[in-house]
Structure formats: structure tokens, C-alpha cells
Design a protein around this motif. Structure first.
Motif, PDB file in Angstrom:
ATOM      1  N   HIS A  29       0.680  -1.170  -0.076  1.00 37.19           N
ATOM      2  CA  HIS A  29      -0.025   0.162   0.025  1.00 37.19           C
ATOM      3  C   HIS A  29       1.150   1.260   0.098  1.00 37.19           C
ATOM      4  O   HIS A  29       0.695   2.348  -0.554  1.00 37.19           O
ATOM      5  N   LEU A  30       1.799   1.149   0.736  1.00 41.59           N
ATOM      6  CA  LEU A  30       3.037   2.503   0.741  1.00 41.59           C
ATOM      7  C   LEU A  30       3.607   2.633  -0.464  1.00 41.59           C
ATOM      8  O   LEU A  30       3.590   3.767  -0.942  1.00 41.59           O
ATOM      9  N   ALA A  31       3.983   1.470  -1.060  1.00 36.13           N
ATOM     10  CA  ALA A  31       4.706   1.569  -2.365  1.00 36.13           C
ATOM     11  C   ALA A  31       3.796   2.169  -3.690  1.00 36.13           C
ATOM     12  O   ALA A  31       4.346   2.983  -4.140  1.00 36.13           O
ATOM     13  N   GLU A  32       2.506   1.542  -3.567  1.00 32.32           N
ATOM     14  CA  GLU A  32       1.489   2.184  -4.371  1.00 32.32           C
ATOM     15  C   GLU A  32       1.296   3.573  -4.441  1.00 32.32           C
ATOM     16  O   GLU A  32       1.388   4.377  -5.433  1.00 32.32           O
ATOM     17  N   GLU A  33       1.266   4.034  -3.000  1.00 32.18           N
ATOM     18  CA  GLU A  33       0.840   5.390  -2.827  1.00 32.18           C
ATOM     19  C   GLU A  33       2.088   6.343  -3.406  1.00 32.18           C
ATOM     20  O   GLU A  33       1.743   7.497  -3.864  1.00 32.18           O
ATOM     21  N   VAL A  34       3.135   5.785  -2.840  1.00 32.60           N
ATOM     22  CA  VAL A  34       4.307   6.594  -3.486  1.00 32.60           C
ATOM     23  C   VAL A  34       4.377   6.531  -5.035  1.00 32.60           C
ATOM     24  O   VAL A  34       4.653   7.755  -5.401  1.00 32.60           O
ATOM     25  N   PHE A  35       4.015   5.567  -5.709  1.00 32.70           N
ATOM     26  CA  PHE A  35       4.410   5.494  -7.129  1.00 32.70           C
ATOM     27  C   PHE A  35       3.478   6.384  -7.789  1.00 32.70           C
ATOM     28  O   PHE A  35       3.759   6.870  -8.609  1.00 32.70           O
ATOM     29  N   GLN A  36       2.290   6.690  -7.273  1.00 27.28           N
ATOM     30  CA  GLN A  36       1.073   7.332  -7.919  1.00 27.28           C
ATOM     31  C   GLN A  36       1.490   8.728  -7.732  1.00 27.28           C
ATOM     32  O   GLN A  36       0.955   9.589  -8.356  1.00 27.28           O
ATOM     33  N   TYR A  37       2.363   9.162  -6.600  1.00 22.35           N
ATOM     34  CA  TYR A  37       2.729  10.702  -6.426  1.00 22.35           C
ATOM     35  C   TYR A  37       3.826  10.905  -7.171  1.00 22.35           C
ATOM     36  O   TYR A  37       4.253  12.284  -7.063  1.00 22.35           O
ATOM     37  N   ILE A  38       4.607   9.958  -7.638  1.00 18.82           N
ATOM     38  CA  ILE A  38       5.860  10.347  -8.500  1.00 18.82           C
ATOM     39  C   ILE A  38       5.484  11.179  -9.834  1.00 18.82           C
ATOM     40  O   ILE A  38       4.793  10.896 -10.383  1.00 18.82           O
ATOM     41  N   PRO A  39       5.880  12.384  -9.656  1.00 21.17           N
ATOM     42  CA  PRO A  39       5.495  13.386 -10.687  1.00 21.17           C
ATOM     43  C   PRO A  39       5.900  13.250 -12.091  1.00 21.17           C
ATOM     44  O   PRO A  39       5.288  13.651 -13.002  1.00 21.17           O
ATOM     45  N   LYS A  41       6.368  10.213 -13.565  1.00 21.40           N
ATOM     46  CA  LYS A  41       5.543   9.066 -14.197  1.00 21.40           C
ATOM     47  C   LYS A  41       4.423   9.431 -15.210  1.00 21.40           C
ATOM     48  O   LYS A  41       3.541  10.028 -14.723  1.00 21.40           O
ATOM     49  N   LYS A  42       4.570   8.899 -16.495  1.00 25.31           N
ATOM     50  CA  LYS A  42       3.447   9.159 -17.281  1.00 25.31           C
ATOM     51  C   LYS A  42       2.226   7.980 -17.340  1.00 25.31           C
ATOM     52  O   LYS A  42       1.395   8.235 -18.016  1.00 25.31           O
ATOM     53  N   ASP A  43       2.409   6.737 -16.805  1.00 26.43           N
ATOM     54  CA  ASP A  43       1.397   5.907 -16.637  1.00 26.43           C
ATOM     55  C   ASP A  43       0.841   5.946 -15.305  1.00 26.43           C
ATOM     56  O   ASP A  43       1.481   6.261 -14.389  1.00 26.43           O
ATOM     57  N   SER A  44      -0.399   5.408 -15.126  1.00 23.62           N
ATOM     58  CA  SER A  44      -1.014   5.247 -13.946  1.00 23.62           C
ATOM     59  C   SER A  44      -1.455   3.623 -13.580  1.00 23.62           C
ATOM     60  O   SER A  44      -2.335   3.477 -12.806  1.00 23.62           O
ATOM     61  N   GLU A  45      -0.606   2.916 -14.252  1.00 19.40           N
ATOM     62  CA  GLU A  45      -0.903   1.394 -13.950  1.00 19.40           C
ATOM     63  C   GLU A  45      -0.736   0.788 -12.559  1.00 19.40           C
ATOM     64  O   GLU A  45      -1.267  -0.134 -12.106  1.00 19.40           O
ATOM     65  N   GLY A  46       0.245   1.443 -11.866  1.00 14.97           N
ATOM     66  CA  GLY A  46       0.717   1.058 -10.532  1.00 14.97           C
ATOM     67  C   GLY A  46       1.965   0.401 -10.659  1.00 14.97           C
ATOM     68  O   GLY A  46       2.337  -0.243 -11.605  1.00 14.97           O
ATOM     69  N   VAL A  47       2.535   0.308  -9.323  1.00 16.50           N
ATOM     70  CA  VAL A  47       3.842  -0.264  -9.176  1.00 16.50           C
ATOM     71  C   VAL A  47       3.852  -1.816  -9.450  1.00 16.50           C
ATOM     72  O   VAL A  47       4.851  -2.422 -10.146  1.00 16.50           O
ATOM     73  N   PHE A  48       2.830  -2.416  -9.476  1.00 18.46           N
ATOM     74  CA  PHE A  48       2.700  -3.958  -9.814  1.00 18.46           C
ATOM     75  C   PHE A  48       2.588  -4.488 -11.334  1.00 18.46           C
ATOM     76  O   PHE A  48       2.699  -5.416 -11.664  1.00 18.46           O
ATOM     77  N   ARG A  49       2.155  -3.218 -11.920  1.00 18.89           N
ATOM     78  CA  ARG A  49       1.995  -3.531 -13.449  1.00 18.89           C
ATOM     79  C   ARG A  49       2.932  -3.223 -14.228  1.00 18.89           C
ATOM     80  O   ARG A  49       2.832  -3.367 -15.381  1.00 18.89           O
ATOM     81  N   THR A  50       4.043  -2.468 -13.692  1.00 20.43           N
ATOM     82  CA  THR A  50       4.886  -1.961 -14.531  1.00 20.43           C
ATOM     83  C   THR A  50       6.362  -2.849 -14.471  1.00 20.43           C
ATOM     84  O   THR A  50       7.314  -2.161 -14.906  1.00 20.43           O
ATOM     85  N   GLY A  51       6.100  -3.674 -13.800  1.00 18.79           N
ATOM     86  CA  GLY A  51       7.487  -4.635 -13.824  1.00 18.79           C
ATOM     87  C   GLY A  51       8.601  -4.483 -12.577  1.00 18.79           C
ATOM     88  O   GLY A  51       7.956  -3.760 -11.975  1.00 18.79           O
TER      89      GLY A  51
END
Length: 216
Positions: free
Chosen positions: A40-50, A52-62
Motif C-alpha cells: 500500500h505504501l509503495a503504491e501510494e508513493v508510486f502514484q505521487y511520483i511526478p 511517471k506518465k502511466d498510472s498502471e501502478g507499481v505492480f503492473r509496470t515490472g
């Protein structure tokens, strides 16, 4: 080192942009590393990375995929060698402000000298990568002691083992470090002692400020 590059260089300067690139790469790897145990923490951080051009999530990007461009031969040894010299310098001025000093590094011609030249092409610099690592206001890289070195100068001696190509290239190199108080004034902008007057920015900062005015 990071604060100087991020806050003192021009916004588009390669030094500043390269620093941002390293921070971005480090953040990406750290987030992916702890994602399996802190999803949950990883996903939240990933979504706030300015950036990043995709919004698939940290678990869908490899998984972690560090570029081979980061693995340049000799870079790790150059940084480790510079850090060893920095430790010698800081140890010689224990408890004092490193920015109030200039550092003279003396290395006989050889592999270690060449590695340090990769961090500082000029003989003397206040803005080189080597000087940033040394944390001083100015660093001079020489192949022999200056003739004007006083006989009672405090010369710190050390050695560094270079190990390249998986051990195929090994070289034990010696170095000397001399720390002496710098004669210049503190720059009111970058806080380094590289200005001619305490009321006037240093040459580097003047150049950055002039470039900023020209772009507005």
C-alpha cells in the motif's frame, strides 16, 4: 553535494539534471524493492511520483530494471578512492567546517591519478565532482607536491587499492592530502569560500544568476 547541485546550479544545468536523474532512479528502485512487503505504501508513493506518465501502478509496470548505462568501468573505484581521500581530509580538520579549507591532492602518475582526473579535468576547481565529494571550497589535483609547500606542512598520507575487471587489474596507489585554510570570502549564495568579497556572489553563482536573468 546534492543540495549544492539542486539549489545553486541553473535549473537546466547538466549537473543539476543529472542529480535529479540519479534521485529519480534511486526512488524508483527503492519503491519497487519494498513493494512486496509494503504494497500500500509503495503504491501510494508510486502514484505521487511526478515524472511517471502511466498510472498502471507499481505492480503492473515490472520489477527493478536498472540500466546497464549505470555500470561504467572505473566509476565505482573513482568514487571510493575520492571518498578515502575525503576521509583523510576530514580527519585532519576534525570538528571544523570543511568549506573553510582548500584541499591539495597529490598522486603520482598512474591509474589512481587517471581515475581522479575523470572527476576533475582541471588542475584546480571549486565546482568539479571531485571537489563536491571532498566537501571543500576548492580542490587541486597534482602529480607532485607544490614547490612552495612549507617543510612543516601537515601532509596526510594514504593508500588505495584499485581492483578493476574482476581482479584482472590491481594496483596499490599512494596519495597525499594537504588541507589549508582558504583565503577567499564566503559566497552569500552558495556558502562556499570562493568569492572575492562577502557581499558579492562567487564567479559560478554570478554566471548562474546572469543566465537566469537572460532566460526571463
Amino acid at each position: 553535494l546534492l543540495s549544492c547541485r539542486l539549489y545553486c546550479e541553473d535549473a537546466k544545468d547538466p549537473k543539476r539534471r543529472s542529480c535529479q536523474t540519479v534521485l529519480a532512479e534511486a526512488l524508483d528502485i527503492v519503491v519497487r524493492s519494498f513493494a512486496p512487503i509494503l504494497p500500500h505504501l509503495a503504491e501510494e508513493v508510486f502514484q505521487y511520483i511526478p515524472y511517471k506518465k502511466d498510472s498502471e501502478g507499481v505492480f503492473r509496470t515490472g520489477w527493478i530494471n536498472a540500466s546497464s548505462a549505470w555500470k561504467k568501468p572505473g566509476i565505482e573505484e573513482a568514487i571510493e578512492g575520492a571518498c578515502a581521500m575525503r576521509d583523510s581530509f576530514l580527519g585532519s580538520i576534525s570538528g571544523k567546517n570543511a568549506l573553510e579549507y582548500e584541499v591539495i591532492i597529490v598522486i603520482e602518475p598512474g591509474l589512481l591519478f587517471e581515475l581522479m582526473e575523470a572527476l576533475q579535468a582541471e588542475e584546480t576547481s571549486s565546482v568539479s565532482q571531485l571537489n563536491e565529494i571532498m566537501m571543500a571550497s576548492q580542490t587541486t589535483l597534482l602529480s607532485e607536491l607544490p614547490k612552495e609547500t612549507p617543510s612543516d606542512a601537515d601532509i596526510i598520507k594514504g593508500t588505495f587499492l584499485i581492483n578493476l575487471e574482476g581482479g584482472d587489474i590491481c594496483e596499490q596507489s599512494s596519495y597525499k592530502v594537504i588541507a589549508r585554510p582558504i583565503a577567499k570570502a564566503k559566497c552569500p549564495r552558495c556558502r562556499r569560500y570562493t568569492a572575492e568579497s562577502s557581499s558579492t556572489p562567487c564567479p559560478r553563482c554570478l554566471q548562474v544568476l546572469a543566465a537566469g536573468k537572460g532566460s526571463t
